[in-house]
Design an enzyme around this catalytic site. Structure first.
Site, PDB file in Angstrom:
ATOM      1  N   CYS A 102      -6.997   5.300  10.071  1.00  9.46           N
ATOM      2  CA  CYS A 102      -5.770   5.128   9.275  1.00  9.46           C
ATOM      3  C   CYS A 102      -5.681   6.215   8.209  1.00  9.46           C
ATOM      4  O   CYS A 102      -6.606   6.390   7.415  1.00  9.46           O
ATOM      5  CB  CYS A 102      -5.788   3.749   8.614  1.00  9.46           C
ATOM      6  SG  CYS A 102      -4.523   3.547   7.350  1.00  9.46           S
TER       7      CYS A 102
ATOM      8  N   CYS B 256      -6.033   4.742   4.451  1.00  8.65           N
ATOM      9  CA  CYS B 256      -7.245   4.104   3.945  1.00  8.65           C
ATOM     10  C   CYS B 256      -8.024   5.069   3.040  1.00  8.65           C
ATOM     11  O   CYS B 256      -7.975   6.285   3.204  1.00  8.65           O
ATOM     12  CB  CYS B 256      -8.133   3.639   5.105  1.00  8.65           C
ATOM     13  SG  CYS B 256      -7.681   2.031   5.787  1.00  8.65           S
TER      14      CYS B 256
ATOM     15  N   HIS C  91      -6.937  -2.403   4.185  1.00 14.14           N
ATOM     16  CA  HIS C  91      -6.063  -2.159   5.336  1.00 14.14           C
ATOM     17  C   HIS C  91      -5.505  -3.454   5.933  1.00 14.14           C
ATOM     18  O   HIS C  91      -4.437  -3.460   6.537  1.00 14.14           O
ATOM     19  CB  HIS C  91      -6.881  -1.396   6.397  1.00 14.14           C
ATOM     20  CG  HIS C  91      -6.113  -0.965   7.589  1.00 14.14           C
ATOM     21  ND1 HIS C  91      -5.362   0.196   7.623  1.00 14.14           N
ATOM     22  CD2 HIS C  91      -5.957  -1.541   8.828  1.00 14.14           C
ATOM     23  CE1 HIS C  91      -4.792   0.318   8.816  1.00 14.14           C
ATOM     24  NE2 HIS C  91      -5.129  -0.721   9.558  1.00 14.14           N
TER      25      HIS C  91
ATOM     26  N   ASN D 105       9.011  -0.668   3.952  1.00 13.70           N
ATOM     27  CA  ASN D 105       9.388  -0.994   5.317  1.00 13.70           C
ATOM     28  C   ASN D 105       8.185  -1.663   5.929  1.00 13.70           C
ATOM     29  O   ASN D 105       7.164  -1.016   6.106  1.00 13.70           O
ATOM     30  CB  ASN D 105       9.664   0.318   6.063  1.00 13.70           C
ATOM     31  CG  ASN D 105      10.985   0.297   6.751  1.00 13.70           C
ATOM     32  OD1 ASN D 105      11.758  -0.647   6.612  1.00 13.70           O
ATOM     33  ND2 ASN D 105      11.253   1.333   7.495  1.00 13.70           N
TER      34      ASN D 105
ATOM     35  N   CYS E 196       8.056   0.586  11.100  1.00 11.67           N
ATOM     36  CA  CYS E 196       6.969   1.036  10.242  1.00 11.67           C
ATOM     37  C   CYS E 196       5.805   1.487  11.113  1.00 11.67           C
ATOM     38  O   CYS E 196       5.316   0.739  11.955  1.00 11.67           O
ATOM     39  CB  CYS E 196       6.518  -0.075   9.304  1.00 11.67           C
ATOM     40  SG  CYS E 196       5.168   0.453   8.241  1.00 11.67           S
ATOM     41  N   SER E 197       5.357   2.715  10.892  1.00 15.15           N
ATOM     42  CA  SER E 197       4.399   3.321  11.809  1.00 15.15           C
ATOM     43  C   SER E 197       2.953   2.981  11.474  1.00 15.15           C
ATOM     44  O   SER E 197       2.066   3.222  12.274  1.00 15.15           O
ATOM     45  CB  SER E 197       4.586   4.840  11.806  1.00 15.15           C
ATOM     46  OG  SER E 197       4.509   5.328  10.475  1.00 15.15           O
TER      47      SER E 197
ATOM     48  N   HIS F  45      -1.049  -0.377   7.346  1.00 16.62           N
ATOM     49  CA  HIS F  45      -1.677  -0.378   6.016  1.00 16.62           C
ATOM     50  C   HIS F  45      -0.612  -0.741   4.969  1.00 16.62           C
ATOM     51  O   HIS F  45       0.488  -0.204   5.007  1.00 16.62           O
ATOM     52  CB  HIS F  45      -2.265   1.009   5.720  1.00 16.62           C
ATOM     53  CG  HIS F  45      -3.169   1.016   4.527  1.00 16.62           C
ATOM     54  ND1 HIS F  45      -4.529   1.136   4.618  1.00 16.62           N
ATOM     55  CD2 HIS F  45      -2.887   0.881   3.206  1.00 16.62           C
ATOM     56  CE1 HIS F  45      -5.060   1.084   3.402  1.00 16.62           C
ATOM     57  NE2 HIS F  45      -4.074   0.920   2.524  1.00 16.62           N
TER      58      HIS F  45
ATOM     59  N   HIS G  73       1.792  -0.475   2.358  1.00 24.02           N
ATOM     60  CA  HIS G  73       2.294   0.669   1.590  1.00 24.02           C
ATOM     61  C   HIS G  73       3.813   0.652   1.507  1.00 24.02           C
ATOM     62  O   HIS G  73       4.479  -0.011   2.293  1.00 24.02           O
ATOM     63  CB  HIS G  73       1.839   1.987   2.224  1.00 24.02           C
ATOM     64  CG  HIS G  73       2.534   2.329   3.511  1.00 24.02           C
ATOM     65  ND1 HIS G  73       2.262   1.686   4.702  1.00 24.02           N
ATOM     66  CD2 HIS G  73       3.514   3.228   3.787  1.00 24.02           C
ATOM     67  CE1 HIS G  73       3.037   2.191   5.655  1.00 24.02           C
ATOM     68  NE2 HIS G  73       3.808   3.121   5.129  1.00 24.02           N
TER      69      HIS G  73
ATOM     70  N   GLN H 121       7.320   3.258  -0.190  1.00 24.57           N
ATOM     71  CA  GLN H 121       7.713   4.642  -0.424  1.00 24.57           C
ATOM     72  C   GLN H 121       8.602   4.730  -1.653  1.00 24.57           C
ATOM     73  O   GLN H 121       9.208   3.745  -2.080  1.00 24.57           O
ATOM     74  CB  GLN H 121       8.459   5.189   0.797  1.00 24.57           C
ATOM     75  CG  GLN H 121       7.614   5.126   2.061  1.00 24.57           C
ATOM     76  CD  GLN H 121       8.258   5.882   3.204  1.00 24.57           C
ATOM     77  OE1 GLN H 121       8.602   7.047   3.064  1.00 24.57           O
ATOM     78  NE2 GLN H 121       8.438   5.202   4.317  1.00 24.57           N
TER      79      GLN H 121
ATOM     80  N   HIS I 231      16.937  -1.866  -6.528  1.00 24.39           N
ATOM     81  CA  HIS I 231      18.100  -1.126  -7.002  1.00 24.39           C
ATOM     82  C   HIS I 231      18.125  -1.215  -8.521  1.00 24.39           C
ATOM     83  O   HIS I 231      18.062  -2.306  -9.085  1.00 24.39           O
ATOM     84  CB  HIS I 231      19.397  -1.706  -6.411  1.00 24.39           C
ATOM     85  CG  HIS I 231      19.710  -1.171  -5.051  1.00 24.39           C
ATOM     86  ND1 HIS I 231      20.358  -1.898  -4.081  1.00 24.39           N
ATOM     87  CD2 HIS I 231      19.458   0.047  -4.496  1.00 24.39           C
ATOM     88  CE1 HIS I 231      20.497  -1.153  -2.993  1.00 24.39           C
ATOM     89  NE2 HIS I 231      19.954   0.028  -3.219  1.00 24.39           N
TER      90      HIS I 231
ATOM     91  N   PHE J  53      20.244  -8.491  15.577  1.00 27.46           N
ATOM     92  CA  PHE J  53      20.666  -7.103  15.732  1.00 27.46           C
ATOM     93  C   PHE J  53      22.041  -6.925  15.098  1.00 27.46           C
ATOM     94  O   PHE J  53      22.887  -7.802  15.176  1.00 27.46           O
ATOM     95  CB  PHE J  53      20.766  -6.720  17.217  1.00 27.46           C
ATOM     96  CG  PHE J  53      19.423  -6.608  17.885  1.00 27.46           C
ATOM     97  CD1 PHE J  53      18.723  -5.419  17.859  1.00 27.46           C
ATOM     98  CD2 PHE J  53      18.865  -7.692  18.542  1.00 27.46           C
ATOM     99  CE1 PHE J  53      17.481  -5.304  18.470  1.00 27.46           C
ATOM    100  CE2 PHE J  53      17.622  -7.597  19.154  1.00 27.46           C
ATOM    101  CZ  PHE J  53      16.932  -6.406  19.121  1.00 27.46           C
TER     102      PHE J  53
END
Ligand SMILES: [Zn+2]
Length: 339
Positions: free
Chosen positions: A51, A54, A113, A153, A160-161, A164, A166, A168, A281, A312
């Site tokens: 990761c 980490c 993690h 996300n 989200c890839s 872990h 986190h 942004q 916001h 959706f």
């Protein structure tokens, strides 16, 4: 409670954005034949050597993460906005464009993690909140940075890839669309009434007690009247505060508690690590008055009726307006039972 809102199709007004959402409560009773996906409630290790978030691991650009103990921030190695990119403007008939610059950072919430905000102690979430405050203040001080967007996300279904924990922080020179709408609507209301739009809304919600999930001395967690996502929620400070820097230490702890209660209820709802996009916001960092702003944190989760059935935004929602079946009041009852 107004029973018409539970029985008949109607639309509700979003006072912050000026947009409408279509609500179809009668449709919540129809049989479901939508998408089911396999869930993955896999147990993750506390440290994953592969990761890039980490502690002690090497990121793609060759930098080594320090042995961090609480929240850890670094500048995004693949930033969507860059600080020193070229400045230009295009006004070519009906073709308009302008350069946009900014700073993007990644914030690891915990070195562990395996955790998410829902699993973290309130004291650890408070460290994240204090890091958000520090970054909002310091990124916002930069010349040409007029808005700082803090967001998370969470979950593979949100794109989200990395699992872990986190979030942004993206910042830029102009106001993004959603912030611009809220800026205008709060400004108009404040100019007219000399009070906070969201503060007055909160008073009405506290009197009605129909959409409140949780409250403590400083914060209210509620499903907004105009919510679009099935279990969308909002955390709002009771005091009229324009940004997160207005919070003192005690309030930061109570904000952390509100995040903890909501994310735990989310995980309990469908017995899964609940995916969502959340974001804060707040007032732009443009050195203007901004007294009309009342900061808040919103959660937009896609899940509809189980860990595998998600909503959706397609069809009418792409061509008309957002639409929901389960009402904000029913969704509130379901989450409140889990707090
Ligand atoms: Zn990790």
């Amino acid at each position: 409670m107004n029973t018409d809102l539970q029985d008949f199709s109607h639309k509700r007004y979003n006072i912050l954005t000026g947009e409408w959402v279509l609500v179809s409560p009668h449709r919540a009773k129809r049989p479901w034949q939508g998408q089911n996906e396999a869930t993955s409630n896999e147990i993750r290790p506390a440290h994953d050597p592969t990761c890039y978030l980490c502690a002690g691991n090497t990121r793609i650009n060759g930098e080594i993460n320090p042995d961090y103990k609480n929240a850890f921030v670094f500048t995004n190695d693949f930033a969507a906005l860059q600080k020193d990119s070229k400045t230009f403007k295009i006004n070519d008939g009906l073709l308009q464009a302008q350069s946009e610059t900014g700073i993007c950072k990644v914030i690891c919430f915990s070195p562990d993690h395996s955790k998410s905000l829902a699993d973290m102690a309130i004291e650890s979430i408070q460290k994240v909140v204090e890091t958000w405050q520090y970054e909002y203040e310091n990124i916002g001080k930069n010349e040409g940075i007029n808005y700082v967007q803090i967001f998370e996300n969470k979950g593979a279904v949100m794109g989200c890839s990395n699992p872990h924990p986190h979030g942004q922080i993206w910042s830029q020179s102009t106001l993004p669309n959603e912030v611009d709408k809220k800026d205008k609507h709060q400004q108009v209301y404040f100019n007219k009434n000399k009070t906070s739009l969201l503060g007055d809304y909160l008073q009405q919600e506290l009197e009605k007690q129909e959409r409140i999930i949780f409250e403590n001395d400083s914060f209210v967690v509620l499903i907004p009247f105009w919510a679009v996502w099935p279990f969308e929620a909002m955390i709002v400070p009771k005091k009229h505060q324009k940004d997160i820097l207005c919070m003192n230490g005690e309030e930061a702890s109570l904000f952390a508690e509100a995040i903890s209660v909501l994310t735990k209820a989310y995980d309990a709802l469908f017995n899964t690590s609940f995916p969502y996009s959340s974001g804060i916001h707040q007032a732009p960092t443009n050195n203007e008055d901004n007294s009309h702003w009342h900061w808040h944190m919103s959660f937009y989760p896609p899940l509809l009726r189980s860990a595998t059935v998600k909503k959706f935004m397609v069809g009418y929602e792409m061509f008309g307006s957002p639409q929901r079946d389960i009402t904000a009041e029913i969704a509130t009852q379901r989450l409140k039972e889990l707090t």
